[in-house]
Design a protein around this motif. Structure first.
Motif, short mmCIF file in Angstrom:
data_model
loop_
_atom_site.label_atom_id
_atom_site.label_comp_id
_atom_site.label_asym_id
_atom_site.label_seq_id
_atom_site.Cartn_x
_atom_site.Cartn_y
_atom_site.Cartn_z
N ASN A 88 7.95 52.82 81.65
CA ASN A 88 6.65 53.02 82.32
C ASN A 88 6.95 53.67 83.66
O ASN A 88 7.58 53.05 84.53
CB ASN A 88 5.98 51.66 82.57
N LEU A 114 2.02 46.03 87.87
CA LEU A 114 2.08 45.38 86.56
C LEU A 114 1.75 46.37 85.44
O LEU A 114 0.73 47.05 85.48
CB LEU A 114 1.08 44.22 86.49
N HIS A 115 2.62 46.43 84.44
CA HIS A 115 2.28 47.09 83.17
C HIS A 115 2.34 46.05 82.06
O HIS A 115 3.10 45.08 82.15
CB HIS A 115 3.25 48.23 82.84
N ASN A 116 1.54 46.27 81.04
CA ASN A 116 1.60 45.42 79.84
C ASN A 116 1.69 46.31 78.61
O ASN A 116 0.68 46.72 78.03
CB ASN A 116 0.36 44.51 79.77
N CYS A 152 -1.15 50.41 77.13
CA CYS A 152 -0.90 49.47 78.22
C CYS A 152 -2.19 48.69 78.44
O CYS A 152 -3.23 49.29 78.69
CB CYS A 152 -0.48 50.19 79.50
N ALA A 154 -2.97 47.02 80.88
CA ALA A 154 -3.40 47.06 82.28
C ALA A 154 -4.00 48.41 82.66
O ALA A 154 -4.75 48.49 83.63
CB ALA A 154 -2.21 46.75 83.20
N HIS A 155 -3.62 49.46 81.95
CA HIS A 155 -4.10 50.82 82.27
C HIS A 155 -4.54 51.48 80.97
O HIS A 155 -3.71 51.96 80.19
CB HIS A 155 -2.99 51.63 82.94
N MET A 158 -3.14 54.82 79.30
CA MET A 158 -1.74 55.04 78.93
C MET A 158 -1.57 54.98 77.41
O MET A 158 -2.12 54.11 76.75
CB MET A 158 -0.84 53.97 79.58
CU CU Z 1 0.26 50.22 82.70
#
Ligand code: CU
Length: 221
Positions: A88, A114-116, A152, A154-155, A158
């Protein structure tokens, strides 16, 4: 690298192997999507437009995956330079598209946010990992051949693509849209060319001893 293929692949010496040399093209309209980062903009950047397929001036397609399926035996796996990795970076998956052997994958967060990363075979979760810390690495395993889409959580914008293969007859096209698959035992195979926007094209390919088989494959939406 020791792969753990779902389809049994046996390494054996290839005598009189041929090759498959090809180019992937796309002649249709290139659609784009608008990326609007709504958080972490200091890392993720601003609003931008992203092409859904990378097409050059002569319709050649970069980052299309090409592979043979259901190959019972053939050449050894290439020695791995390093374990496959999905990074990431600035809220993008890097590499954006990759082909990897069934087996280990390291997922790394290189951002201070934070990425998930959440990978899917179809609708089924392949991995799902929160990584709050910069530099954090979490190993996983992709044990089944197939297409893994990565989001992702969180985003939302992505997206990455991992094509998992169970034999070493695969390639990813370069900027010229070309690929080469070498040392193929003579015979007839099913070849898949795939790109996330167009989806796959499947075709039969016959490889003769000691010769290149040349293909042009047109992706269609
Ligand atoms: Cu992310």
């Amino acid at each position: 690298m020791a792969a753990t293929p779902a389809f049994a692949y046996d390494v054996s010496a290839v005598s009189g192997g041929g090759s498959i040399e090809g180019q992937i093209t796309y002649k249709g309209p290139v659609q784009t999507r608008k990326i609007i980062p709504n958080k972490d903009v200091e890392v993720c950047g601003g609003i931008r437009e992203e092409a859904l397929i990378e097409v050059g001036p002569n319709q050649e397609v970069q980052n299309a995956a090409v592979y043979l399926v259901d190959v019972a035996k053939g050449k050894a796996w290439p020695p791995a330079a390093k374990r496959p990795e999905l990074d990431n970076i600035k809220c993008e998956f890097v590499p954006h598209v990759q082909v990897i052997p069934a087996g280990p994958l390291d997922v790394v967060n290189k951002d201070p946010v934070l990425h998930n990363s959440h990978g899917y075979y179809g609708n089924r979760t392949a991995f799902n990992m929160a990584q709050p810390n910069q530099g954090q690495l979490i190993p996983t395993d992709l044990t089944r051949a197939g297409t893994v889409r990565v989001d992702c959580d969180a985003h939302g914008w992505m997206e990455g693509w991992i094509y998992v293969v169970d034999n070493p007859y695969y390639a990813l096209t370069g900027a010229d849209g070309k690929f080469s698959i070498t040392d193929v035992p003579p015979g007839t195979y099913k070849l898949v060319a795939i790109q996330s926007f167009t989806g796959p094209v499947e075709q039969s390919v016959t490889v003769a001893s000691g010769k290149p088989t040349t293909l042009t494959i047109e992706l269609k939406k």
